[in-house]
Scaffold this motif. Structure first.
Motif, PDB file in Angstrom:
ATOM      1  N   ASN A 232       0.811  -1.216   0.000  1.00  0.00           N
ATOM      2  CA  ASN A 232       0.000   0.000   0.000  1.00  0.00           C
ATOM      3  C   ASN A 232       0.845   1.267   0.000  1.00  0.00           C
ATOM      4  O   ASN A 232       0.320   2.368  -0.167  1.00  0.00           O
ATOM      5  N   ASN A 233       2.151   1.130   0.220  1.00  0.00           N
ATOM      6  CA  ASN A 233       3.035   2.307   0.185  1.00  0.00           C
ATOM      7  C   ASN A 233       3.315   2.772  -1.243  1.00  0.00           C
ATOM      8  O   ASN A 233       3.832   3.872  -1.441  1.00  0.00           O
ATOM      9  N   PHE A 234       2.974   1.936  -2.226  1.00  0.00           N
ATOM     10  CA  PHE A 234       3.223   2.310  -3.615  1.00  0.00           C
ATOM     11  C   PHE A 234       2.019   3.061  -4.175  1.00  0.00           C
ATOM     12  O   PHE A 234       0.949   3.084  -3.559  1.00  0.00           O
ATOM     13  N   ASN A 235       2.208   3.685  -5.329  1.00  0.00           N
ATOM     14  CA  ASN A 235       1.133   4.481  -5.913  1.00  0.00           C
ATOM     15  C   ASN A 235      -0.157   3.665  -6.032  1.00  0.00           C
ATOM     16  O   ASN A 235      -0.127   2.486  -6.408  1.00  0.00           O
ATOM     17  N   SER A 236      -1.265   4.304  -5.724  1.00  0.00           N
ATOM     18  CA  SER A 236      -2.551   3.601  -5.711  1.00  0.00           C
ATOM     19  C   SER A 236      -2.960   3.109  -7.092  1.00  0.00           C
ATOM     20  O   SER A 236      -3.680   2.122  -7.218  1.00  0.00           O
ATOM     21  N   ASN A 237      -2.512   3.813  -8.148  1.00  0.00           N
ATOM     22  CA  ASN A 237      -2.888   3.403  -9.510  1.00  0.00           C
ATOM     23  C   ASN A 237      -1.932   2.362 -10.091  1.00  0.00           C
ATOM     24  O   ASN A 237      -2.083   1.911 -11.221  1.00  0.00           O
ATOM     25  N   CYS A 238      -0.909   2.005  -9.305  1.00  0.00           N
ATOM     26  CA  CYS A 238       0.070   1.024  -9.796  1.00  0.00           C
ATOM     27  C   CYS A 238       0.743   0.372  -8.595  1.00  0.00           C
ATOM     28  O   CYS A 238       1.763   0.860  -8.085  1.00  0.00           O
ATOM     29  N   ARG A 239       0.156  -0.713  -8.144  1.00  0.00           N
ATOM     30  CA  ARG A 239       0.665  -1.378  -6.941  1.00  0.00           C
ATOM     31  C   ARG A 239       1.028  -2.835  -7.237  1.00  0.00           C
ATOM     32  O   ARG A 239       0.345  -3.496  -8.027  1.00  0.00           O
ATOM     33  N   PRO A 240       2.062  -3.339  -6.583  1.00  0.00           N
ATOM     34  CA  PRO A 240       2.388  -4.772  -6.721  1.00  0.00           C
ATOM     35  C   PRO A 240       1.337  -5.616  -6.016  1.00  0.00           C
ATOM     36  O   PRO A 240       0.550  -5.113  -5.208  1.00  0.00           O
ATOM     37  N   GLU A 241       1.348  -6.894  -6.264  1.00  0.00           N
ATOM     38  CA  GLU A 241       0.373  -7.794  -5.657  1.00  0.00           C
ATOM     39  C   GLU A 241       0.732  -8.163  -4.223  1.00  0.00           C
ATOM     40  O   GLU A 241      -0.147  -8.485  -3.425  1.00  0.00           O
ATOM     41  N   ASN A 242       2.020  -8.118  -3.902  1.00  0.00           N
ATOM     42  CA  ASN A 242       2.459  -8.584  -2.587  1.00  0.00           C
ATOM     43  C   ASN A 242       3.343  -7.554  -1.889  1.00  0.00           C
ATOM     44  O   ASN A 242       3.876  -6.623  -2.514  1.00  0.00           O
ATOM     45  N   ASP A 243       3.491  -7.728  -0.589  1.00  0.00           N
ATOM     46  CA  ASP A 243       4.391  -6.891   0.196  1.00  0.00           C
ATOM     47  C   ASP A 243       5.839  -7.268  -0.107  1.00  0.00           C
ATOM     48  O   ASP A 243       6.136  -8.308  -0.683  1.00  0.00           O
ATOM     49  N   GLY A 244       6.751  -6.383   0.326  1.00  0.00           N
ATOM     50  CA  GLY A 244       8.176  -6.667   0.188  1.00  0.00           C
ATOM     51  C   GLY A 244       8.866  -5.695  -0.749  1.00  0.00           C
ATOM     52  O   GLY A 244       8.345  -5.389  -1.831  1.00  0.00           O
ATOM     53  N   ALA A 245      10.035  -5.173  -0.329  1.00  0.00           N
ATOM     54  CA  ALA A 245      10.749  -4.206  -1.161  1.00  0.00           C
ATOM     55  C   ALA A 245      12.233  -4.205  -0.823  1.00  0.00           C
ATOM     56  O   ALA A 245      12.652  -4.604   0.272  1.00  0.00           O
ATOM     57  N   TRP A 246      13.024  -3.733  -1.801  1.00  0.00           N
ATOM     58  CA  TRP A 246      14.467  -3.564  -1.641  1.00  0.00           C
ATOM     59  C   TRP A 246      14.769  -2.131  -1.219  1.00  0.00           C
ATOM     60  O   TRP A 246      14.168  -1.185  -1.736  1.00  0.00           O
ATOM     61  N   LEU A 247      15.718  -1.978  -0.315  1.00  0.00           N
ATOM     62  CA  LEU A 247      16.180  -0.658   0.089  1.00  0.00           C
ATOM     63  C   LEU A 247      17.303  -0.244  -0.858  1.00  0.00           C
ATOM     64  O   LEU A 247      18.320  -0.935  -0.960  1.00  0.00           O
ATOM     65  N   ILE A 248      17.110   0.877  -1.565  1.00  0.00           N
ATOM     66  CA  ILE A 248      18.118   1.317  -2.523  1.00  0.00           C
ATOM     67  C   ILE A 248      18.735   2.639  -2.081  1.00  0.00           C
ATOM     68  O   ILE A 248      18.084   3.465  -1.424  1.00  0.00           O
ATOM     69  N   LEU A 249      20.002   2.816  -2.445  1.00  0.00           N
ATOM     70  CA  LEU A 249      20.712   4.067  -2.203  1.00  0.00           C
ATOM     71  C   LEU A 249      20.874   4.790  -3.531  1.00  0.00           C
ATOM     72  O   LEU A 249      21.433   4.237  -4.482  1.00  0.00           O
ATOM     73  N   ASN A 250      20.383   6.031  -3.602  1.00  0.00           N
ATOM     74  CA  ASN A 250      20.461   6.824  -4.819  1.00  0.00           C
ATOM     75  C   ASN A 250      21.685   7.738  -4.771  1.00  0.00           C
ATOM     76  O   ASN A 250      22.390   7.797  -3.760  1.00  0.00           O
ATOM     77  N   SER A 251      21.915   8.461  -5.852  1.00  0.00           N
ATOM     78  CA  SER A 251      23.043   9.402  -5.913  1.00  0.00           C
ATOM     79  C   SER A 251      22.549  10.806  -6.249  1.00  0.00           C
ATOM     80  O   SER A 251      23.168  11.539  -7.015  1.00  0.00           O
ATOM     81  N   TRP A 252      21.381  11.168  -5.659  1.00  0.00           N
ATOM     82  CA  TRP A 252      20.797  12.483  -5.875  1.00  0.00           C
ATOM     83  C   TRP A 252      20.825  13.340  -4.606  1.00  0.00           C
ATOM     84  O   TRP A 252      20.016  14.258  -4.447  1.00  0.00           O
ATOM     85  N   GLY A 253      21.704  13.015  -3.704  1.00  0.00           N
ATOM     86  CA  GLY A 253      21.855  13.811  -2.498  1.00  0.00           C
ATOM     87  C   GLY A 253      20.930  13.363  -1.376  1.00  0.00           C
ATOM     88  O   GLY A 253      19.988  12.594  -1.567  1.00  0.00           O
ATOM     89  N   ALA A 254      21.210  13.877  -0.167  1.00  0.00           N
ATOM     90  CA  ALA A 254      20.447  13.489   1.027  1.00  0.00           C
ATOM     91  C   ALA A 254      19.053  14.088   1.053  1.00  0.00           C
ATOM     92  O   ALA A 254      18.184  13.609   1.804  1.00  0.00           O
ATOM     93  N   ASP A 255      18.811  15.111   0.239  1.00  0.00           N
ATOM     94  CA  ASP A 255      17.493  15.749   0.233  1.00  0.00           C
ATOM     95  C   ASP A 255      16.458  14.926  -0.535  1.00  0.00           C
ATOM     96  O   ASP A 255      15.254  15.149  -0.401  1.00  0.00           O
ATOM     97  N   TRP A 256      16.936  14.004  -1.356  1.00  0.00           N
ATOM     98  CA  TRP A 256      16.001  13.181  -2.114  1.00  0.00           C
ATOM     99  C   TRP A 256      15.605  11.967  -1.286  1.00  0.00           C
ATOM    100  O   TRP A 256      16.419  11.375  -0.564  1.00  0.00           O
ATOM    101  N   GLY A 257      14.307  11.568  -1.401  1.00  0.00           N
ATOM    102  CA  GLY A 257      13.842  10.368  -0.714  1.00  0.00           C
ATOM    103  C   GLY A 257      13.986  10.478   0.788  1.00  0.00           C
ATOM    104  O   GLY A 257      13.841  11.553   1.385  1.00  0.00           O
ATOM    105  N   ASN A 258      14.293   9.363   1.416  1.00  0.00           N
ATOM    106  CA  ASN A 258      14.510   9.324   2.855  1.00  0.00           C
ATOM    107  C   ASN A 258      16.020   9.302   3.105  1.00  0.00           C
ATOM    108  O   ASN A 258      16.652   8.246   3.147  1.00  0.00           O
ATOM    109  N   ASN A 259      16.600  10.498   3.182  1.00  0.00           N
ATOM    110  CA  ASN A 259      18.051  10.649   3.351  1.00  0.00           C
ATOM    111  C   ASN A 259      18.812   9.911   2.242  1.00  0.00           C
ATOM    112  O   ASN A 259      19.797   9.215   2.472  1.00  0.00           O
ATOM    113  N   GLY A 260      18.325  10.095   1.012  1.00  0.00           N
ATOM    114  CA  GLY A 260      19.006   9.529  -0.157  1.00  0.00           C
ATOM    115  C   GLY A 260      18.619   8.113  -0.486  1.00  0.00           C
ATOM    116  O   GLY A 260      19.186   7.520  -1.420  1.00  0.00           O
ATOM    117  N   THR A 261      17.655   7.541   0.231  1.00  0.00           N
ATOM    118  CA  THR A 261      17.258   6.155  -0.029  1.00  0.00           C
ATOM    119  C   THR A 261      15.781   6.079  -0.407  1.00  0.00           C
ATOM    120  O   THR A 261      15.016   7.039  -0.190  1.00  0.00           O
TER     121      THR A 261
END
Length: 576
Positions: A232-261
């Motif tokens: 349910n954390n994903f967009n309401s118009n496009c959701r996976p069937e099951n729970d579960g996700a990978w934690l990713i680290l981005n390279s767009w700075g700490a202001d993006w996402g949750n402290n860059g993740t």
């Protein structure tokens, strides 16, 4: 009371110690994986910002390397993403042809886990560079902190991905970063449409700049997971069937996402369809070359090989292959063991290896050599035929004698008593009556013998097929198998010549070829003959073959030179 408290403390320490992750071992192989994991709880991970540069590949790669070194070696390097990009330009010694100017030189990174591309950011800071002689010298003179990298990849999701992250650090992942897949309120990404970015060609300056401007393909680093992350954390118009996700680290700075993740669904199509790259081993500058010495027995000489895990400087008296990691030398006679010192071509570290061929055999074997096998004594069919022919001839002579005696009976009546003549004829007839059944029995025995020989021939051919097939599938000839073959041959009762021939593919086709008629680079086979195989069986009880070798065995009847059995085939597995 104190003893109970002490016992409780010890129990708690034991339980805590069992939860620590030791990266050099596969600590998760025999234990249940946790439902969630965050690599940042074990090591320090900086959040980077690539800015407007197309360096996501570089940041993801360096982060995979940095997390691996921290997790497995306890080393915290800050690596330069700028060097990964600019060093690919031909001006700086690279081989990416479309990096013709500064704009394309810094546009994006093409290489994946190149051995010599990891330099410290303190040497090459992440900034823009111009094509100048000063910068060119700077890039040429900087030294990589890494000499070699071994990496692995995972295509689909399974527990091995999680095990790798826990033991070896982050994994490289390519995702679709289009905003329509991203829920900024929960920092969750789920894409269910395959991207067309992979079909875009990157051969010209214009294509590259258009790709950087329009593409939504983006490289990130997986640093953890959560099996219970709600769909349910994903967009309401496009959701996976099951729970579960990978934690990713981005390279767009700490202001993006949750402290860059952010979180990427287990069911994201890019995760399921793209390769996930990770590192399994790294060799750092300053670490010695790992060198091994081996030799292979040839007909009348020995080919010695010195093999390294990294590029070496030339070894005097030895020839090298194109990669300068393998050196070979031919020895035509026995030598006293000696040591040679090899030097790394990357950082001049050294290692010592012993050259020892004391157990080598320098006998020259003839390809026409064969094993003489004398079968157990039996009357063979040829001898039986001859015996029958002699008996038939004797019978014919006796019949002619009787006929002649009967013809001259009238003439002999005057001189011989008629009664006596009858007795003589009767005696001859008895001999004939005795010989006829003997001949019939012998003919029967001969036919039976021929039938038995046919059966023995089939048995030998079956034994041959089994023998050669086993060699092909195991890559070795053993004394046990060889002796079983001989027993089968001996049981036939004839005399044979057994010939074994092996063709082995030359591993180092770029080295000097000693046969003048052979061109360098061709597929080269060297021959091993019967005597050489037998010497190995007698001394060690086994003869090992390489995958791709061709073996041929022939059994020839010594008397009539007929090939009784012949079997050949390619070895499908190297022996050990």
């Amino acid at each position: 009371m104190k003893s109970k408290i002490l016992s409780s403390i010890i129990l708690i320490l034991i339980l805590l110690s069992s939860t620590f992750v030791y990266a050099t071992d596969d600590t998760t192989s025999n234990t249940e994986l946790p439902s969630s994991y965050d690599l940042r709880n074990d090591i320090s991970i900086n959040v980077e910002n690539q800015g407007q540069r197309g360096w996501c590949n570089a940041f993801a790669q360096t982060k995979v390397m940095q997390t691996y070194l921290q997790k497995t070696r306890g080393i915290n390097y800050n690596l330069s993403e700028a060097y990964l990009s600019y060093s690919e330009a031909p001006y700086f010694g690279g081989d990416v042809e479309w990096k013709t100017d500064i704009e394309t030189a810094r546009a994006l990174v093409c290489s994946f886990f190149a051995d010599n591309k990891y330099v410290l950011e303190s040497e090459i800071p992440n900034q823009d560079y111009s094509f100048s002689e000063t910068n060119k010298q700077r890039f040429e003179n900087v030294k990589s902190v890494v000499k070699s990298v071994e990496f692995t990849f995972f295509k689909n999701y399974d527990e091995e991905v999680k095990k790798h992250i826990m033991n070896n650090g982050g994994l490289y992942l390519s995702i679709d970063a289009d905003e329509k897949w991203y829920n900024p309120s929960t920092n969750a990404i789920y894409c269910n449409e395959k991207s067309n970015n992979e079909n875009i060609e990157l051969n010209t300056r214009e294509q590259v700049l258009k790709y950087v401007e329009e593409t939504t393909g983006h490289a990130v680093t997986i640093i953890g997971w959560d099996d219970k992350y709600s769909r349910n954390n994903f967009n309401s118009n496009c959701r996976p069937e099951n729970d579960g996700a990978w934690l990713i680290l981005n390279s767009w700075g700490a202001d993006w996402g949750n402290n860059g993740t952010a979180w990427v669904s287990y069911e994201d199509i890019n995760f399921l369809n793209s390769m996930k790259f990770g590192i399994t081993d790294v060799k750092l500058r300053g670490e010695k070359p790992v060198v091994e010495f081996t030799y292979s027995q040839r007909n009348g000489y020995v080919q010695a090989v010195v093999k390294s895990d990294e590029e070496l400087k030339n070894i005097e008296g030895w020839e090298t292959t194109d990669d300068n990691k393998t050196f070979i030398k031919r020895f035509d006679e026995q030598i006293t063991p000696y040591n040679i010192e090899v030097h790394s071509a990357i950082d001049d570290t050294t290692a010592t290896v012993e050259v020892n061929i004391e157990s080598a055999n320098f006998t020259i074997y003839d390809k026409d050599d064969s094993i003489h096998i004398e079968g157990k004594y039996k009357i063979n069919s040829e001898d039986l035929k001859l015996f029958i022919i002699v008996l038939v001839v004797i019978l014919i002579i006796l019949l002619l004698i009787i006929k002649h005696r009967n013809k001259n009976k009238q003439q002999q009546q005057i001189k011989l008593d008629d009664t006596k003549s009858k007795k003589q004829n009767s005696k001859l007839k008895k001999y004939i009556y005795i010989m006829i059944p003997i001949i019939i029995i012998l003919i029967f025995l001969m036919q039976n013998k021929t039938s038995l020989e046919d059966t023995a021939r089939i048995d030998i051919q079956t034994e041959f097929t089994t023998f050669v097939d086993k060699i092909r599938n195991t890559g070795k000839i053993t004394n046990t198998d060889y002796n079983e073959l001989l027993e089968q041959i001996n049981a036939n009762g004839n005399t044979y010549e057994l010939s074994i021939g092996i063709q082995t593919l030359e591993e180092h086709t770029t080295n000097k070829i000693y046969d003048e008629d052979t061109q360098v680079g061709e597929n080269i086979f060297y021959e091993t003959y019967t005597g050489q195989v037998l010497d190995s069986l007698n001394s060690t009880g086994i003869y090992l073959l390489q995958e791709g070798s061709i073996i041929k065995i022939e059994l020839i009847n010594s008397k009539n030179k007929e090939i009784v059995a012949s079997q050949s085939g390619m070895v499908t597995k190297s022996g050990n």
